[in-house]
Scaffold this motif. Structure first.
Motif, PDB file in Angstrom:
ATOM      1  N   GLY A  95      -3.997   6.089   9.589  1.00 35.13           N
ATOM      2  CA  GLY A  95      -4.225   4.656   9.655  1.00 35.13           C
ATOM      3  C   GLY A  95      -5.212   4.137   8.637  1.00 35.13           C
ATOM      4  N   ASP A  96      -5.538   4.937   7.654  1.00 31.07           N
ATOM      5  CA  ASP A  96      -6.508   4.554   6.623  1.00 31.07           C
ATOM      6  C   ASP A  96      -5.789   4.492   5.281  1.00 31.07           C
ATOM      7  OD1 ASP A  96      -8.532   4.272   4.782  1.00 31.07           O
ATOM      8  OD2 ASP A  96      -9.620   6.081   5.360  1.00 31.07           O
ATOM      9  N   ASP A  97      -5.517   3.276   4.794  1.00 30.96           N
ATOM     10  CA  ASP A  97      -4.841   3.145   3.512  1.00 30.96           C
ATOM     11  C   ASP A  97      -5.804   2.720   2.399  1.00 30.96           C
ATOM     12  OD1 ASP A  97      -5.232   0.491   4.107  1.00 30.96           O
ATOM     13  OD2 ASP A  97      -3.104  -0.053   4.151  1.00 30.96           O
ATOM     14  N   SER A  98      -7.086   3.122   2.555  1.00 32.50           N
ATOM     15  CA  SER A  98      -8.048   2.909   1.482  1.00 32.50           C
ATOM     16  C   SER A  98      -7.646   3.734   0.264  1.00 32.50           C
ATOM     17  CB  SER A  98      -9.449   3.316   1.932  1.00 32.50           C
ATOM     18  OG  SER A  98      -9.505   4.715   2.169  1.00 32.50           O
ATOM     19  N   MET A  99      -8.100   3.289  -0.902  1.00 34.19           N
ATOM     20  CA  MET A  99      -7.766   4.024  -2.120  1.00 34.19           C
ATOM     21  C   MET A  99      -8.252   5.472  -2.044  1.00 34.19           C
ATOM     22  SD  MET A  99      -6.313   4.155  -5.017  1.00 34.19           S
ATOM     23  CE  MET A  99      -6.016   2.490  -5.598  1.00 34.19           C
ATOM     24  N   ALA A 100      -9.454   5.700  -1.507  1.00 31.43           N
ATOM     25  CA  ALA A 100      -9.995   7.050  -1.425  1.00 31.43           C
ATOM     26  C   ALA A 100      -9.097   7.961  -0.589  1.00 31.43           C
ATOM     27  CB  ALA A 100     -11.405   7.032  -0.851  1.00 31.43           C
ATOM     28  N   ASN A 101      -8.645   7.459   0.581  1.00 28.09           N
ATOM     29  CA  ASN A 101      -7.804   8.283   1.450  1.00 28.09           C
ATOM     30  C   ASN A 101      -6.422   8.484   0.855  1.00 28.09           C
ATOM     31  OD1 ASN A 101      -7.727   9.739   4.002  1.00 28.09           O
ATOM     32  ND2 ASN A 101      -6.225   8.212   4.669  1.00 28.09           N
ATOM     33  N   ILE A 102      -5.902   7.475   0.166  1.00 29.23           N
ATOM     34  CA  ILE A 102      -4.603   7.623  -0.499  1.00 29.23           C
ATOM     35  C   ILE A 102      -4.681   8.695  -1.587  1.00 29.23           C
ATOM     36  CG2 ILE A 102      -3.029   6.474  -2.102  1.00 29.23           C
ATOM     37  CD1 ILE A 102      -3.342   3.943  -0.433  1.00 29.23           C
ATOM     38  N   VAL A 103      -5.720   8.621  -2.416  1.00 26.03           N
ATOM     39  CA  VAL A 103      -5.876   9.616  -3.489  1.00 26.03           C
ATOM     40  C   VAL A 103      -6.046  11.007  -2.899  1.00 26.03           C
ATOM     41  CG1 VAL A 103      -7.377  10.399  -5.354  1.00 26.03           C
ATOM     42  CG2 VAL A 103      -6.790   7.973  -5.158  1.00 26.03           C
ATOM     43  N   ALA A 104      -6.926  11.141  -1.906  1.00 23.89           N
ATOM     44  CA  ALA A 104      -7.185  12.451  -1.317  1.00 23.89           C
ATOM     45  C   ALA A 104      -5.935  13.037  -0.683  1.00 23.89           C
ATOM     46  CB  ALA A 104      -8.302  12.345  -0.281  1.00 23.89           C
TER      47      ALA A 104
ATOM     48  N   ARG B 284       0.842  -1.213   0.000  1.00 22.80           N
ATOM     49  CA  ARG B 284       0.000   0.000   0.000  1.00 22.80           C
ATOM     50  C   ARG B 284       0.867   1.249   0.000  1.00 22.80           C
ATOM     51  NH1 ARG B 284      -4.681  -1.058  -1.925  1.00 22.80           N
ATOM     52  NH2 ARG B 284      -5.707   0.677  -0.845  1.00 22.80           N
ATOM     53  N   ALA B 285       2.024   1.192   0.649  1.00 18.56           N
ATOM     54  CA  ALA B 285       2.941   2.336   0.632  1.00 18.56           C
ATOM     55  C   ALA B 285       3.449   2.601  -0.782  1.00 18.56           C
ATOM     56  CB  ALA B 285       4.108   2.077   1.582  1.00 18.56           C
ATOM     57  N   ALA B 286       3.767   1.534  -1.507  1.00 19.36           N
ATOM     58  CA  ALA B 286       4.214   1.700  -2.891  1.00 19.36           C
ATOM     59  C   ALA B 286       3.100   2.278  -3.746  1.00 19.36           C
ATOM     60  CB  ALA B 286       4.678   0.362  -3.454  1.00 19.36           C
ATOM     61  N   LEU B 287       1.864   1.823  -3.500  1.00 18.98           N
ATOM     62  CA  LEU B 287       0.717   2.369  -4.222  1.00 18.98           C
ATOM     63  C   LEU B 287       0.543   3.848  -3.915  1.00 18.98           C
ATOM     64  CD1 LEU B 287      -1.867   2.018  -5.936  1.00 18.98           C
ATOM     65  CD2 LEU B 287      -3.058   1.377  -3.817  1.00 18.98           C
ATOM     66  N   LEU B 288       0.662   4.200  -2.641  1.00 19.39           N
ATOM     67  CA  LEU B 288       0.542   5.604  -2.240  1.00 19.39           C
ATOM     68  C   LEU B 288       1.549   6.467  -2.981  1.00 19.39           C
ATOM     69  CD1 LEU B 288       0.014   7.027   1.300  1.00 19.39           C
ATOM     70  CD2 LEU B 288       1.958   7.821  -0.029  1.00 19.39           C
ATOM     71  N   ARG B 289       2.789   6.004  -3.054  1.00 17.86           N
ATOM     72  CA  ARG B 289       3.816   6.795  -3.726  1.00 17.86           C
ATOM     73  C   ARG B 289       3.494   6.971  -5.216  1.00 17.86           C
ATOM     74  NH1 ARG B 289       7.067   3.639  -0.186  1.00 17.86           N
ATOM     75  NH2 ARG B 289       7.555   2.153  -1.864  1.00 17.86           N
ATOM     76  N   ARG B 290       2.975   5.914  -5.850  1.00 17.78           N
ATOM     77  CA  ARG B 290       2.622   6.022  -7.271  1.00 17.78           C
ATOM     78  C   ARG B 290       1.455   6.981  -7.481  1.00 17.78           C
ATOM     79  NH1 ARG B 290       3.187   0.360  -7.081  1.00 17.78           N
ATOM     80  NH2 ARG B 290       0.924   0.067  -7.248  1.00 17.78           N
ATOM     81  N   ILE B 291       0.446   6.874  -6.623  1.00 23.47           N
ATOM     82  CA  ILE B 291      -0.732   7.742  -6.759  1.00 23.47           C
ATOM     83  C   ILE B 291      -0.342   9.202  -6.551  1.00 23.47           C
ATOM     84  CG2 ILE B 291      -2.929   8.373  -5.718  1.00 23.47           C
ATOM     85  CD1 ILE B 291      -3.141   5.878  -7.394  1.00 23.47           C
ATOM     86  N   HIS B 292       0.439   9.481  -5.534  1.00 23.53           N
ATOM     87  CA  HIS B 292       0.868  10.856  -5.274  1.00 23.53           C
ATOM     88  C   HIS B 292       1.688  11.402  -6.436  1.00 23.53           C
ATOM     89  CE1 HIS B 292       0.347  11.347  -0.644  1.00 23.53           C
ATOM     90  NE2 HIS B 292      -0.613  10.589  -1.147  1.00 23.53           N
ATOM     91  N   ALA B 293       2.567  10.588  -6.999  1.00 21.53           N
ATOM     92  CA  ALA B 293       3.433  11.053  -8.083  1.00 21.53           C
ATOM     93  C   ALA B 293       2.651  11.345  -9.357  1.00 21.53           C
ATOM     94  CB  ALA B 293       4.511  10.017  -8.367  1.00 21.53           C
ATOM     95  N   SER B 294       1.497  10.704  -9.521  1.00 23.00           N
ATOM     96  CA  SER B 294       0.707  10.891 -10.743  1.00 23.00           C
ATOM     97  C   SER B 294      -0.453  11.860 -10.564  1.00 23.00           C
ATOM     98  CB  SER B 294       0.164   9.544 -11.224  1.00 23.00           C
ATOM     99  OG  SER B 294      -0.735   8.990 -10.278  1.00 23.00           O
ATOM    100  N   ALA B 295      -0.512  12.566  -9.431  1.00 21.83           N
ATOM    101  CA  ALA B 295      -1.656  13.427  -9.121  1.00 21.83           C
ATOM    102  C   ALA B 295      -1.634  14.761  -9.846  1.00 21.83           C
ATOM    103  CB  ALA B 295      -1.733  13.672  -7.609  1.00 21.83           C
ATOM    104  N   GLY B 296      -0.546  15.069 -10.539  1.00 26.16           N
ATOM    105  CA  GLY B 296      -0.458  16.351 -11.228  1.00 26.16           C
ATOM    106  C   GLY B 296      -0.143  17.511 -10.303  1.00 26.16           C
ATOM    107  N   VAL B 297       0.278  17.205  -9.073  1.00 25.85           N
ATOM    108  CA  VAL B 297       0.537  18.219  -8.050  1.00 25.85           C
ATOM    109  C   VAL B 297       2.045  18.317  -7.812  1.00 25.85           C
ATOM    110  CG1 VAL B 297       0.133  18.904  -5.657  1.00 25.85           C
ATOM    111  CG2 VAL B 297      -1.676  17.733  -6.952  1.00 25.85           C
ATOM    112  N   GLN B 298       2.556  19.527  -7.827  1.00 23.80           N
ATOM    113  CA  GLN B 298       3.973  19.743  -7.549  1.00 23.80           C
ATOM    114  C   GLN B 298       4.203  20.286  -6.143  1.00 23.80           C
ATOM    115  OE1 GLN B 298       5.502  22.256 -10.658  1.00 23.80           O
ATOM    116  NE2 GLN B 298       5.007  20.793 -12.274  1.00 23.80           N
ATOM    117  N   THR B 299       3.347  21.200  -5.707  1.00 30.18           N
ATOM    118  CA  THR B 299       3.465  21.810  -4.381  1.00 30.18           C
ATOM    119  C   THR B 299       2.076  22.004  -3.790  1.00 30.18           C
ATOM    120  OG1 THR B 299       3.461  24.024  -5.353  1.00 30.18           O
ATOM    121  CG2 THR B 299       5.619  23.049  -4.885  1.00 30.18           C
ATOM    122  N   ARG B 300       2.026  22.086  -2.462  1.00 32.70           N
ATOM    123  CA  ARG B 300       0.771  22.397  -1.777  1.00 32.70           C
ATOM    124  C   ARG B 300       1.061  23.228  -0.542  1.00 32.70           C
ATOM    125  NH1 ARG B 300      -2.096  16.786  -0.690  1.00 32.70           N
ATOM    126  NH2 ARG B 300      -0.102  15.847  -1.254  1.00 32.70           N
ATOM    127  N   ASN B 301       0.121  24.092  -0.201  1.00 34.32           N
ATOM    128  CA  ASN B 301       0.169  24.824   1.057  1.00 34.32           C
ATOM    129  C   ASN B 301      -0.674  24.092   2.081  1.00 34.32           C
ATOM    130  OD1 ASN B 301       0.609  27.014  -1.161  1.00 34.32           O
ATOM    131  ND2 ASN B 301       1.349  27.945   0.742  1.00 34.32           N
TER     132      ASN B 301
END
Length: 355
Positions: free
Chosen positions: A176-185, A35-52
């Protein structure tokens, strides 16, 4: 009609790269290597470079109750709302005591009295200002709020109105929530606020206020889509409901609404020169472009907003609007739009006066 006079965003002081956020959040969401590897892939493909973010990254590890998160939402949200509203009023050359109506929207925290009540005192608005707080519209509320402000001003053409949005999305990420919805959000949403000053037609003409006119609006609630976007609200606060079906909903419904609104005003897609789309994520923006039959480049302002700040829920499309207002290029017809829980779509048809 009504006229958009000014718009201003406001963001928290803590700004991080997407990679920094991913590194900090990963151990808070999961200890499963897959799930950690999935999280990293999802975050990298989100189109986001920076956030406040409203807090320093290391503080999210200690944020362990909805009560604490909501207290922070109220305190920090009020500060951001004040800054955005002051900046928008200053840009419009309008005093806070001239504001007749305030529509406030958020879906990432709750308060009673609502945050807009604090603005009355902080900004020096009149005690008889009309206020309307809104909750539950989610990402669509920037567009819906603008449409409802327009509705008010059609009936009150001598009034000045302000739309204020505050969204502190990072406070809703579930530990503690590694659901797809929480990972994407956790890889997509950012924190921010925005304010828009809108004038009734009569006062805009009398004072020579410039900006795009709101010509028309359209609202659509798509049936049997209640489980696509929303919140599951419980003891841990706001748990995201976010399915992979959003692009499909756009593909089935969105073009028909756009064509209906444009056609009612004697226009076609080819007449729209400025597209102000809610930057809901890469798949959402791609689905908008495909449904409309336009190039992805037509939504470039929304892609830039997504990269720079993530999806700030209802404040995001208002930030795209603010950029359009401060960019000195010739414009004629524009369309601002967003989707939110329901699933609901809101479209706002704009026209810039000839220079």
């Amino acid at each position: 009609m009504s006229r958009i006079v000014a718009a201003a965003p406001a963001v928290p002081a803590f700004r991080y790269s997407q990679a920094e956020i991913t590194t900090a959040l990963e151990p808070l969401l999961t200890h499963d290597p897959a799930r950690a590897a999935l999280l990293r892939r999802i975050h990298a493909s989100a189109g986001v470079q920076t956030r406040n973010l409203v807090m320093e990254l290391d503080r999210y590890a200690t944020l362990d109750s909805f009560h604490e998160a909501n207290d922070l939402f109220i305190a920090a949200g009020a500060d951001l709302a004040e800054k955005a509203t002051r900046d928008a009023l200053d840009a419009a050359g309008i005093g806070a005591n001239e504001v007749d109506f305030v529509l406030f929207t958020s879906v990432t925290g709750v308060a009673a009295p609502s945050i807009d009540a604090q603005l009355v005192t902080r900004l020096g608005m009149r005690p008889d200002v009309k206020r309307l707080p809104s909750f539950g519209l989610g990402c669509v509320a920037g567009a819906s709020g603008l449409a409802r402000v327009h509705d008010y001003l059609v009936g009150h053409p001598n009034d000045i109105a302000v739309l204020v949005s505050v969204e502190l999305c990072s406070l809703t990420v579930q530990r503690g929530d590694d659901s797809m919805a929480n990972i994407v959000a956790s890889g997509l949403f950012g924190d921010g606020a925005a304010a828009v000053v809108v004038a009734g037609d009569a006062v805009a003409r009398e004072r020579g206020l410039t900006g795009p006119d709101v010509l028309d609006t359209r609202s659509s609630l798509y049936p049997q889509t209640e489980d696509v976007i929303g919140w599951d609200i419980g003891g841990s606060g706001f748990r995201i409901v976010l399915s992979a079906g959003v692009p499909d909903v756009i593909g089935r419904h969105f073009a028909g609404d756009v064509h209906a609104l444009l056609g009612a005003n004697g226009l076609t897609v080819a007449d729209v020169g400025t597209w102000l789309a809610h930057p809901g994520g890469p798949k959402v923006l791609e689905a908008f472009a495909q449904a409309l039959g336009i190039e992805d480049a037509a939504l470039e302002p929304s892609w830039r907003a997504l990269a720079a700040a993530g999806n700030q829920s209802s404040a995001a499309v208002l930030g795209v609007l603010a950029e359009a207002l401060r960019t000195p290029v010739p414009r004629d017809v524009g369309l601002l739009f967003a989707l939110g829980p329901g699933v609901t779509a809101e479209l706002v048809l704009l026209r810039w006066a000839a220079a």
